[in-house]
Design a protein around this motif. Structure first.
Motif, PDB file in Angstrom:
ATOM      1  N   TYR A  96       0.999  -1.288  -0.037  1.00  0.00           N
ATOM      2  CA  TYR A  96       0.004   0.221   0.009  1.00  0.00           C
ATOM      3  C   TYR A  96       0.786   1.346   0.138  1.00  0.00           C
ATOM      4  O   TYR A  96       0.485   2.174  -0.661  1.00  0.00           O
ATOM      5  N   GLU A  98       3.978   1.505  -1.141  1.00  0.00           N
ATOM      6  CA  GLU A  98       4.548   1.750  -2.470  1.00  0.00           C
ATOM      7  C   GLU A  98       3.580   2.294  -3.415  1.00  0.00           C
ATOM      8  O   GLU A  98       3.992   3.291  -4.252  1.00  0.00           O
ATOM      9  N   SER A  99       2.376   1.758  -3.637  1.00  0.00           N
ATOM     10  CA  SER A  99       1.433   2.192  -4.310  1.00  0.00           C
ATOM     11  C   SER A  99       1.110   3.591  -4.230  1.00  0.00           C
ATOM     12  O   SER A  99       0.768   4.519  -5.128  1.00  0.00           O
ATOM     13  N   ALA A 100       0.932   4.063  -2.857  1.00  0.00           N
ATOM     14  CA  ALA A 100       0.572   5.619  -2.519  1.00  0.00           C
ATOM     15  C   ALA A 100       1.697   6.413  -2.828  1.00  0.00           C
ATOM     16  O   ALA A 100       1.440   7.597  -3.389  1.00  0.00           O
ATOM     17  N   GLN A 102       3.780   5.742  -5.473  1.00  0.00           N
ATOM     18  CA  GLN A 102       3.615   5.896  -6.898  1.00  0.00           C
ATOM     19  C   GLN A 102       2.692   6.932  -7.374  1.00  0.00           C
ATOM     20  O   GLN A 102       2.959   7.899  -8.191  1.00  0.00           O
ATOM     21  N   GLU A 103       1.449   6.972  -6.682  1.00  0.00           N
ATOM     22  CA  GLU A 103       0.663   7.936  -7.060  1.00  0.00           C
ATOM     23  C   GLU A 103       0.931   9.394  -6.921  1.00  0.00           C
ATOM     24  O   GLU A 103       0.786  10.326  -7.736  1.00  0.00           O
ATOM     25  N   VAL A 104       1.733   9.483  -5.492  1.00  0.00           N
ATOM     26  CA  VAL A 104       2.154  10.972  -5.462  1.00  0.00           C
ATOM     27  C   VAL A 104       3.143  11.231  -6.415  1.00  0.00           C
ATOM     28  O   VAL A 104       3.088  12.483  -6.867  1.00  0.00           O
ATOM     29  N   ASN A 105       4.179  10.521  -6.683  1.00  0.00           N
ATOM     30  CA  ASN A 105       5.098  10.623  -7.669  1.00  0.00           C
ATOM     31  C   ASN A 105       4.668  11.236  -8.932  1.00  0.00           C
ATOM     32  O   ASN A 105       4.941  12.052  -9.778  1.00  0.00           O
ATOM     33  N   LYS A 106       3.240  10.505  -9.366  1.00  0.00           N
ATOM     34  CA  LYS A 106       2.893  10.787 -10.621  1.00  0.00           C
ATOM     35  C   LYS A 106       2.004  12.274 -10.618  1.00  0.00           C
ATOM     36  O   LYS A 106       2.321  12.823 -11.605  1.00  0.00           O
ATOM     37  N   ALA A 107       1.536  12.421  -9.459  1.00  0.00           N
ATOM     38  CA  ALA A 107       0.794  13.783  -9.369  1.00  0.00           C
ATOM     39  C   ALA A 107       1.779  14.829  -9.202  1.00  0.00           C
ATOM     40  O   ALA A 107       1.747  15.958 -10.165  1.00  0.00           O
ATOM     41  N   LYS A 110       3.121  15.603 -12.800  1.00  0.00           N
ATOM     42  CA  LYS A 110       2.318  16.181 -13.634  1.00  0.00           C
ATOM     43  C   LYS A 110       2.129  17.723 -13.491  1.00  0.00           C
ATOM     44  O   LYS A 110       2.137  18.592 -14.120  1.00  0.00           O
TER      45      LYS A 110
END
Length: 118
Positions: A96, A98-100, A102-107, A110
């Protein structure tokens, strides 16, 4: 997972729990606490059969056969004992996190891309 796998899994679990029930009372108490701890902490390998828990029962059976108390086997800090058993295991919390990230890094990427274009 097919119906046979489910049935086999239930048979394995019942056989496993039958082994736990013949342990001395102090071993049963500590085993059940470790089991609850693992279900809360969520080591991924716990869902891949009963190997981890069976290993604990093996250790407890040996300790009981040698006449040792359960805390002589685990040490006084049972949570530390349990943590040590899974220290190199991935947990659901790790997945979880790691997933969080990854989402923060993507955001953040952007946002950075928009600033550099704008």
């Amino acid at each position: 997972m097919g119906i046979r796998d489910i049935i086999e899994g239930k048979k394995e679990w019942r056989a496993h729990m039958a082994r736990v029930k013949v342990l001395p009372q102090d071993y049963q108490i500590v085993y059940k606490e470790i089991q609850k701890y693992f279900f809360k902490v969520g080591p991924v390998q716990l869902t891949e059969g009963t190997a981890l828990l069976s290993g604990i029962v093996d250790l407890f059976e040996e300790g009981a056969a040698m006449g040792k108390g359960v805390l002589d086997v685990t040490g006084r800090d049972v949570a530390a004992f349990a943590d040590d058993l899974i220290k190199d295991s991935k947990t659901y919390a790790d997945i979880y996190q790691e997933s969080a990230m990854q989402e923060v890094n993507k955001a953040m990427k952007k946002v950075t891309d928009k600033k550099s274009k704008g």
